[in-house]
Scaffold this motif. Sequence first.
Motif, mmCIF file in Angstrom:
data_model
loop_
_atom_site.group_PDB
_atom_site.id
_atom_site.type_symbol
_atom_site.label_atom_id
_atom_site.label_comp_id
_atom_site.label_asym_id
_atom_site.label_seq_id
_atom_site.Cartn_x
_atom_site.Cartn_y
_atom_site.Cartn_z
ATOM 1 N N ASP A 557 0.779 -1.390 -0.036
ATOM 2 C CA ASP A 557 -0.056 -0.198 0.038
ATOM 3 C C ASP A 557 0.853 1.312 -0.004
ATOM 4 O O ASP A 557 0.625 2.302 -0.523
ATOM 5 N N LEU A 558 2.052 1.128 0.566
ATOM 6 C CA LEU A 558 2.924 2.356 0.892
ATOM 7 C C LEU A 558 3.641 2.609 -0.255
ATOM 8 O O LEU A 558 4.021 3.480 -0.866
ATOM 9 N N LEU A 559 4.322 1.411 -0.817
ATOM 10 C CA LEU A 559 5.441 1.475 -1.632
ATOM 11 C C LEU A 559 4.979 1.083 -3.043
ATOM 12 O O LEU A 559 5.077 0.027 -3.577
ATOM 13 N N CYS A 560 3.985 1.959 -3.353
ATOM 14 C CA CYS A 560 3.473 1.820 -4.771
ATOM 15 C C CYS A 560 4.459 2.143 -6.228
ATOM 16 O O CYS A 560 5.681 2.527 -5.836
ATOM 17 N N LYS A 561 4.170 1.904 -7.009
ATOM 18 C CA LYS A 561 4.985 2.264 -8.349
ATOM 19 C C LYS A 561 5.433 3.583 -8.616
ATOM 20 O O LYS A 561 6.644 3.722 -8.957
ATOM 21 N N VAL A 565 11.743 4.708 -7.759
ATOM 22 C CA VAL A 565 12.556 5.395 -8.932
ATOM 23 C C VAL A 565 13.945 4.403 -9.081
ATOM 24 O O VAL A 565 14.649 4.066 -8.124
ATOM 25 N N LEU A 566 14.352 4.193 -10.453
ATOM 26 C CA LEU A 566 15.170 3.332 -10.797
ATOM 27 C C LEU A 566 16.508 4.037 -11.366
ATOM 28 O O LEU A 566 16.269 4.932 -11.957
ATOM 29 N N GLY A 630 4.047 7.160 4.584
ATOM 30 C CA GLY A 630 4.699 7.016 3.104
ATOM 31 C C GLY A 630 5.958 6.403 3.079
ATOM 32 O O GLY A 630 6.618 6.300 4.064
ATOM 33 N N MET A 631 6.232 5.434 2.082
ATOM 34 C CA MET A 631 7.511 5.002 1.869
ATOM 35 C C MET A 631 7.768 5.178 0.230
ATOM 36 O O MET A 631 6.928 5.199 -0.509
ATOM 37 N N ALA A 632 9.200 5.463 -0.021
ATOM 38 C CA ALA A 632 9.540 5.554 -1.212
ATOM 39 C C ALA A 632 10.690 4.591 -1.268
ATOM 40 O O ALA A 632 11.517 4.384 -0.292
ATOM 41 N N LEU A 633 11.244 4.250 -2.588
ATOM 42 C CA LEU A 633 12.651 3.582 -2.811
ATOM 43 C C LEU A 633 13.385 4.184 -4.081
ATOM 44 O O LEU A 633 12.733 4.360 -5.158
ATOM 45 N N VAL A 634 14.719 4.421 -3.977
ATOM 46 C CA VAL A 634 15.208 4.633 -5.152
ATOM 47 C C VAL A 634 16.395 3.682 -5.210
ATOM 48 O O VAL A 634 17.058 3.070 -4.251
ATOM 49 N N ARG A 635 16.661 3.225 -6.361
ATOM 50 C CA ARG A 635 17.815 2.321 -6.769
ATOM 51 C C ARG A 635 18.915 3.130 -7.391
ATOM 52 O O ARG A 635 18.831 3.649 -8.427
ATOM 53 N N LEU A 636 20.261 3.053 -6.735
ATOM 54 C CA LEU A 636 21.279 3.967 -7.135
ATOM 55 C C LEU A 636 21.809 3.360 -8.451
ATOM 56 O O LEU A 636 21.992 2.163 -8.364
ATOM 57 N N LYS A 637 22.193 4.349 -9.366
ATOM 58 C CA LYS A 637 22.944 3.784 -10.611
ATOM 59 C C LYS A 637 24.440 3.444 -10.135
ATOM 60 O O LYS A 637 24.916 2.221 -10.454
ATOM 61 N N THR A 638 25.132 4.185 -9.170
ATOM 62 C CA THR A 638 26.055 3.911 -8.706
ATOM 63 C C THR A 638 26.089 3.906 -7.206
ATOM 64 O O THR A 638 25.802 5.133 -6.602
ATOM 65 N N PRO A 639 26.575 3.058 -6.463
ATOM 66 C CA PRO A 639 26.461 3.060 -4.935
ATOM 67 C C PRO A 639 27.190 4.095 -4.412
ATOM 68 O O PRO A 639 28.144 4.573 -4.931
ATOM 69 N N VAL A 640 26.993 4.716 -3.212
ATOM 70 C CA VAL A 640 27.380 5.568 -2.500
ATOM 71 C C VAL A 640 27.948 5.146 -0.876
ATOM 72 O O VAL A 640 27.175 4.146 -0.530
ATOM 73 N N THR A 641 28.695 5.889 -0.210
ATOM 74 C CA THR A 641 29.188 5.310 1.056
ATOM 75 C C THR A 641 28.329 6.410 2.016
ATOM 76 O O THR A 641 28.290 7.549 1.766
ATOM 77 N N TYR A 642 27.968 5.731 3.018
ATOM 78 C CA TYR A 642 27.438 6.565 4.234
ATOM 79 C C TYR A 642 28.265 6.495 5.535
ATOM 80 O O TYR A 642 27.999 7.319 6.378
ATOM 81 N N THR A 688 13.182 -3.730 -14.270
ATOM 82 C CA THR A 688 13.674 -2.650 -15.487
ATOM 83 C C THR A 688 12.430 -1.524 -15.343
ATOM 84 O O THR A 688 12.555 -0.444 -15.676
ATOM 85 N N GLU A 689 11.250 -1.782 -14.528
ATOM 86 C CA GLU A 689 10.235 -0.992 -14.272
ATOM 87 C C GLU A 689 9.923 -1.158 -12.575
ATOM 88 O O GLU A 689 10.063 -2.281 -12.190
ATOM 89 N N PRO A 690 9.393 0.036 -12.267
ATOM 90 C CA PRO A 690 9.030 -0.148 -10.854
ATOM 91 C C PRO A 690 7.970 -0.981 -10.576
ATOM 92 O O PRO A 690 7.888 -1.599 -9.626
ATOM 93 N N SER A 691 7.082 -1.184 -11.335
ATOM 94 C CA SER A 691 5.896 -2.176 -11.234
ATOM 95 C C SER A 691 6.417 -3.638 -11.036
ATOM 96 O O SER A 691 5.435 -4.559 -10.369
ATOM 97 N N GLU A 692 7.544 -3.783 -11.601
ATOM 98 C CA GLU A 692 7.882 -5.442 -11.152
ATOM 99 C C GLU A 692 8.431 -5.427 -9.879
ATOM 100 O O GLU A 692 8.105 -6.698 -9.088
ATOM 101 N N ILE A 693 8.795 -4.501 -9.235
ATOM 102 C CA ILE A 693 8.992 -4.527 -7.579
ATOM 103 C C ILE A 693 7.946 -4.501 -6.724
ATOM 104 O O ILE A 693 7.490 -5.287 -6.012
ATOM 105 N N THR A 694 6.899 -3.639 -7.357
ATOM 106 C CA THR A 694 5.573 -3.650 -6.692
ATOM 107 C C THR A 694 4.913 -5.091 -6.897
ATOM 108 O O THR A 694 4.167 -5.792 -5.471
ATOM 109 N N GLU A 695 4.965 -5.768 -7.817
ATOM 110 C CA GLU A 695 4.401 -7.049 -8.141
ATOM 111 C C GLU A 695 5.023 -8.141 -7.256
ATOM 112 O O GLU A 695 4.464 -9.072 -6.485
#
Length: 710
Positions: A557-561, A565-566, A630-642, A688-695
């Motif tokens: 419910d929270l993490l919709c497509k 963001v990919l 709410g909740m969101a997710l981004v997949r980074l093209k290049t990883p970063v350090t925290y 390749t699409e956010p909908s794949e993750i939501t499914e």
Amino acid sequence: MNSRQRKELQLLIEHGSFSLSEFADLFSLSKRQIRYDIDELNLALEPTIGSEAVSIYRNVAYLHADITSQSLVKSEFFDERRDFSKNPLSVKERILLTAFYIAWSSKCYVTMQEIADNFSVSYDTVVRDMAEVRKYYAAHNIQVISEAGKGLRLAANESTRREILSSLVKEYKNLSRFHMAFDPHDYEELFPLENLQEVAAIVSNAEAYCAILLDDASFEAIIIHILLSVKRFKDVGTTNAPDTNVHASQSQLDEVRRNIASYIVEQVNNYFGIKLPDDELLYIGLHVGLYGWRVETDTPHVNTAIELACTALISAVDACMQAGFKQDKKLYTSLVQHIATAANRKTAHLKLSNPLREELLHEYGDLYQIIRQKSNSCGLDQLINPTEDELSYILVHFGAALARIHRAYQHKPRVVVVCATGIGTAELLASRLQQQFSLDIVSILAAHRLVSLPLDEIDLIISTLPSSITKVTTPWLKVGPLLDKEDCTKVAAKLSQLGFSTKQDVYVEADLSTSAKELQKILLEYPQPQDEPKLIAALHSYLEAKDKGGEDPMLSDLLCKDHIVLDVVCNDWQSSVEAAGQPLLKTGEITSSYIDEVIKNITEYGPYVVITKGIALAHASSAIGVNKTGMALVRLKTPVTYGNTANDPVSYVFMLASTGPETHMTALQCLSELLQDEASIACMAHATEPSEITEQIKRFEKTITVTIDC
């Protein structure tokens, strides 16, 4: 549509609406599973109704106003009695009903083609089922005779046949997982509903008339026995030979049981317009004492021999174990009542089966050996059948007493859970800790709030942050928010070092609903008579909290497509946090000040948001910039350090914004499970699409076995 879904539909027809919590408690399932049931009901009803039959709003299911039992029968969706061609039986249901069908036919043979036609299955299916039916009867020491050209019949007298028929009905009922009070609808496929309701009323009136109280098992068993008796009388007649076991027990019926049986038989005869044979009075009288009952204004109805045997057994076992059993009054009361019903079972020549026997013998092996040894010297073997099943039931009462005694003297470690914000990761960590260990979690709070606690009363601080952030002297342990196996080992070692038992809470994994677990926790916290005011207050608080309700959405419910963001390009952790916040900023769940607060907290407290390898859960307090959970997710093209050496670099950044713990705990618990699932991690990596993750999230939610109150 399975039996449970059929029952859910019946309840909705009766009431118009039904809360998901009530459904979940009734069937001992999660509300998430109830949602799936309703989805399947809608799919099944769509061809008939033409629209959504059941809708859900604020965790309450509502049935379309035009749908009634009559409308469904008229549309041939289901008949008044189950049509097996439209609503097929499960394998287990079919095996039990086949066994019932054979047991019922005491005079004639039953052919396998009859069974196939009756349950709308193929002949080959019945052949396969019969292998399991024979195993079932063999386990009850009953033989199924097969004769060429005739069919199948049961080699059993009427008494044995009654016993197996009752057992089959109970097992069939339990397939739907109804473990609450008697509900006529549970047996509607076997007996007419009006007959079930009328006989239940007769038995209830008999309780009042004879001034006794039956327990739920006795009440239900008598109702089913009566209906079987009436059906047997109408179908089979009275030509069966008298049962010597029953007649031998006639002199053992005391006045109370004879009175209630006489009252019931008279009322049943009047209602059905029949005259049951004299044997039925004895059958019903014995049923009164087979499970549990007591005189309404008196102590359990037992004799002196039973009381002396129980007292002697408790003293003898306590002498061996020095556990304090003699001081536990509840053990004496429960054991006396149990032995009284066990003695009635011996009189009726009935055997008791304990489904938990092997688990009990494994858990309390030494205690069982002592009970078995002492039962003979205490005279118990003369009162009951000292089988392994009967003695393991006695073991239950001693085991419960042992747990009560242990709780009375046990001091649980008082723990504070700390993170940078006091929500999110800390709540997730606290949930994990309570799943694994028996702890008293005093508080869940942000690091800066530690100064407000009397830490001299705290045994341990468990945190996702290092102890260097503060100068407190209380023992401190740093773990990850997901509390993996390595973290559990660290917690166990620390608790042991502090002198506490590290044994896991045995109730955590029980197959209970969320509400049952919460109530169980409250009851265990206040076990003593002097705790009663606190117990009542805690229960009032619990019920008030439940009444207030509150949304608790699922992860999907929270993490919709639109919130995923990919392949986002970010140069550092700050820009990755900003990127993770953009979907929530765009849809209005947060303002930009919330993103600033997250960055500020990570700068001040360090990379507490990096919860596992390559994954960060960015979050802050709800006090600043949160409009809606709410909740969101981004997949980074290049990883970063925290700055988290163990889990850097980060490739996935989740952003959580919450208006309070009641609005995100289900989603957060599901996320913690998702991040340990290889298929879900692979999907996050290759989608390749956010909908794949939501499914994938929706598929995963259906597989989670732990009960989440969603």
